[in-house]
Design a protein around this motif. Structure first.
Motif, PDB file in Angstrom:
ATOM      1  N   SER A   5       0.868  -1.167   0.033  1.00  0.00           N
ATOM      2  CA  SER A   5       0.166  -0.043  -0.047  1.00  0.00           C
ATOM      3  C   SER A   5       0.963   1.295  -0.067  1.00  0.00           C
ATOM      4  O   SER A   5       2.211   1.073   0.432  1.00  0.00           O
ATOM      5  N   CYS A   6       0.317   2.158  -0.388  1.00  0.00           N
ATOM      6  CA  CYS A   6       0.915   3.556  -0.527  1.00  0.00           C
ATOM      7  C   CYS A   6       1.305   3.974   0.790  1.00  0.00           C
ATOM      8  O   CYS A   6       0.426   4.062   1.795  1.00  0.00           O
ATOM      9  N   ILE A   7       2.541   4.501   1.134  1.00  0.00           N
ATOM     10  CA  ILE A   7       2.992   5.126   2.361  1.00  0.00           C
ATOM     11  C   ILE A   7       2.466   6.472   2.622  1.00  0.00           C
ATOM     12  O   ILE A   7       2.312   7.120   3.807  1.00  0.00           O
ATOM     13  N   GLY A  34       4.301  18.110  -7.718  1.00  0.00           N
ATOM     14  CA  GLY A  34       3.959  19.344  -8.142  1.00  0.00           C
ATOM     15  C   GLY A  34       3.772  20.254  -6.428  1.00  0.00           C
ATOM     16  O   GLY A  34       3.163  21.248  -7.060  1.00  0.00           O
ATOM     17  N   CYS A  35       4.056  19.708  -5.488  1.00  0.00           N
ATOM     18  CA  CYS A  35       3.581  20.490  -4.305  1.00  0.00           C
ATOM     19  C   CYS A  35       4.521  21.586  -4.201  1.00  0.00           C
ATOM     20  O   CYS A  35       5.788  21.619  -4.353  1.00  0.00           O
ATOM     21  N   ASN A  36       3.928  22.842  -3.644  1.00  0.00           N
ATOM     22  CA  ASN A  36       4.780  23.834  -3.394  1.00  0.00           C
ATOM     23  C   ASN A  36       5.463  23.618  -1.789  1.00  0.00           C
ATOM     24  O   ASN A  36       4.643  23.331  -0.830  1.00  0.00           O
ATOM     25  N   ILE A  37       6.642  23.861  -1.693  1.00  0.00           N
ATOM     26  CA  ILE A  37       7.204  23.589  -0.521  1.00  0.00           C
ATOM     27  C   ILE A  37       7.036  24.268   0.689  1.00  0.00           C
ATOM     28  O   ILE A  37       7.393  24.210   1.581  1.00  0.00           O
ATOM     29  N   GLU A  38       6.138  25.383   0.645  1.00  0.00           N
ATOM     30  CA  GLU A  38       5.735  26.215   1.570  1.00  0.00           C
ATOM     31  C   GLU A  38       4.415  26.074   1.955  1.00  0.00           C
ATOM     32  O   GLU A  38       3.910  26.684   2.853  1.00  0.00           O
ATOM     33  N   TYR A  44       3.564  17.278   5.301  1.00  0.00           N
ATOM     34  CA  TYR A  44       2.985  15.896   5.453  1.00  0.00           C
ATOM     35  C   TYR A  44       3.541  15.046   4.638  1.00  0.00           C
ATOM     36  O   TYR A  44       4.150  13.952   5.207  1.00  0.00           O
ATOM     37  N   TYR A  45       3.949  15.147   3.636  1.00  0.00           N
ATOM     38  CA  TYR A  45       4.552  14.468   2.428  1.00  0.00           C
ATOM     39  C   TYR A  45       5.963  13.962   3.082  1.00  0.00           C
ATOM     40  O   TYR A  45       6.340  12.820   3.110  1.00  0.00           O
ATOM     41  N   LYS A  46       6.434  14.939   3.404  1.00  0.00           N
ATOM     42  CA  LYS A  46       8.153  14.969   3.819  1.00  0.00           C
ATOM     43  C   LYS A  46       7.973  14.137   5.208  1.00  0.00           C
ATOM     44  O   LYS A  46       8.960  13.016   5.321  1.00  0.00           O
ATOM     45  N   ASN A  47       7.107  14.153   5.982  1.00  0.00           N
ATOM     46  CA  ASN A  47       7.183  13.457   7.245  1.00  0.00           C
ATOM     47  C   ASN A  47       6.652  11.959   6.946  1.00  0.00           C
ATOM     48  O   ASN A  47       7.260  11.144   7.561  1.00  0.00           O
ATOM     49  N   CYS A  48       5.786  11.834   6.147  1.00  0.00           N
ATOM     50  CA  CYS A  48       5.425  10.431   5.620  1.00  0.00           C
ATOM     51  C   CYS A  48       6.326   9.725   5.230  1.00  0.00           C
ATOM     52  O   CYS A  48       6.916   8.283   5.366  1.00  0.00           O
TER      53      CYS A  48
END
Length: 70
Positions: A5-7, A34-38, A44-48
């Protein structure tokens, strides 16, 4: 057969990328790219990714990482 499954979203992984045995679905991959780093989404993605990939890479390993901070 081992179901993956996707993390990020937890949905069954039918496509996307596999990193060290863990998967990110195509939809989440596109959102990350495509996410803006701000934004909170970026955090959330970075923490996952940190929780699911980096921790596994460092567990049980005698690694010497100089100047590595996250």
């Amino acid at each position: 057969m081992n179901k993956r499954s996707c993390i990020i979203c937890g949905r069954p992984l039918n496509n996307g990328i596999i990193i060290n045995g863990r998967g990110i679905c195509k939809k989440c991959e596109e959102r990350i790219v495509g996410c803006n780093i701000e934004t909170d989404f970026y955090e959330y993605y970075k923490n996952c990714i940190r929780r699911n990939l980096i921790g596994d890479l460092l567990k049980g390993e005698d690694l010497i990482c100089q100047d590595y901070h996250y």
